[in-house]
Design an enzyme around this catalytic site. Structure first.
Site, PDB file in Angstrom:
ATOM      1  CG  ASP A 141      -1.836   1.595   1.390  1.00 22.92           C
ATOM      2  OD1 ASP A 141      -2.808   1.743   0.584  1.00 22.92           O
ATOM      3  OD2 ASP A 141      -1.537   1.701   2.615  1.00 22.92           O
ATOM      4  CG  ASP A 198      -1.294   7.954   0.631  1.00 21.16           C
ATOM      5  OD1 ASP A 198      -1.320   8.969   0.799  1.00 21.16           O
ATOM      6  OD2 ASP A 198      -1.877   6.535  -0.245  1.00 21.16           O
ATOM      7  CG  ASP A 256      -1.896   2.371   6.317  1.00 20.69           C
ATOM      8  OD1 ASP A 256      -1.916   2.236   5.239  1.00 20.69           O
ATOM      9  OD2 ASP A 256      -1.717   3.071   7.721  1.00 20.69           O
TER      10      ASP A 256
END
Length: 228
Positions: free
Chosen positions: A19, A21, A178
């Site tokens: 991922d 960001d 995250d």
């Protein structure tokens, strides 16, 4: 560190997908800056970065929800979102940086003979210049954005598209994220999933409730799993 008999240490990935960001790059300072610029135009004082960090993975919805207390259903949301994105586009790499330890993880991926790539819910018109500004565009084996597939995460479409670009099966890939939707998408795609405990984490409950195959406390820890 994972034990020698842990599933992640028994899996030898041919690609590690990230991922963007909150996992690969700490973009919260520039996302928060853009949100504060929107507040400034409305005559409001800035909020501290700590207020924005937990919602940074949620994009304009999360940032404007924190900055202006509005949801996508609010009449002003479309105009505020467009202005926020305009301001963010102008400040993409003002303070955004790779998370500490990513260089160690990249080196471990290369040493294992694997490649790495990016799968993000960011639109390509933001992903592409961000990666170029951070000099990551030529390092990544692929970069798939949400607007390049039919369904964004938590659907697996973007992860499966990354596999097509890399000519790999999902079982040959790890996906690191995250946010709970990253783990949901990775599991749906059939990949080994890694929850990045160094990231923003959002508000989806404890990280150990997401169902990830492994929780990495730092990029360096995940690098160690590749060397096991």
């Amino acid at each position: 560190m994972a034990s020698p008999d842990h599933p992640i240490t028994r899996s030898v990935p041919r690609a590690v997908l990230f991922d963007l960001d909150g996992t690969l790059v700490d973009t919260a300072p520039d996302l928060g800056h853009a949100a504060n610029l929107v507040r400034a135009e409305l005559g409001r004082p800035p909020l501290p970065l700590a207020d924005y960090r937990p919602v940074a993975s949620a994009g304009a919805r999360g940032l404007l929800g924190k900055a202006l207390q509005i949801t996508p259903e609010h009449a002003d949301f479309p105009a505020r979102r467009d202005r926020f994105l305009e301001l963010y586009r102008a400040n993409l790499t003002r303070q955004s940086r790779l998370f500490d330890g990513m260089d160690v993880l990249f080196a471990a991926i290369a040493a294992s003979g694997a490649r790495w790539g990016i799968v993000t819910n960011k639109p390509a018109w933001l992903t592409t210049p961000l990666l170029a500004g951070l000099h990551l565009d030529r390092q990544a084996a692929c970069a798939v954005s949400a607007d390049q597939v039919a369904r964004a995460k938590p659907a697996p479409d973007s992860l499966l598209h990354a596999c097509e670009l890399l000519s790999l099966a999902p079982t040959e890939c790890w996906y690191v994220g995250d946010d709970k939707r990253d783990i949901t998408a990775g599991r749906a795609a059939g990949m080994i999933t890694v929850a990045a405990d160094w990231g923003y984490l959002g508000a989806d409950g404890p990280i150990d409730s997401w169902g990830a195959d492994y929780i990495a406390r730092s990029p360096q820890e995940l690098a160690g799993c590749l060397r096991s």
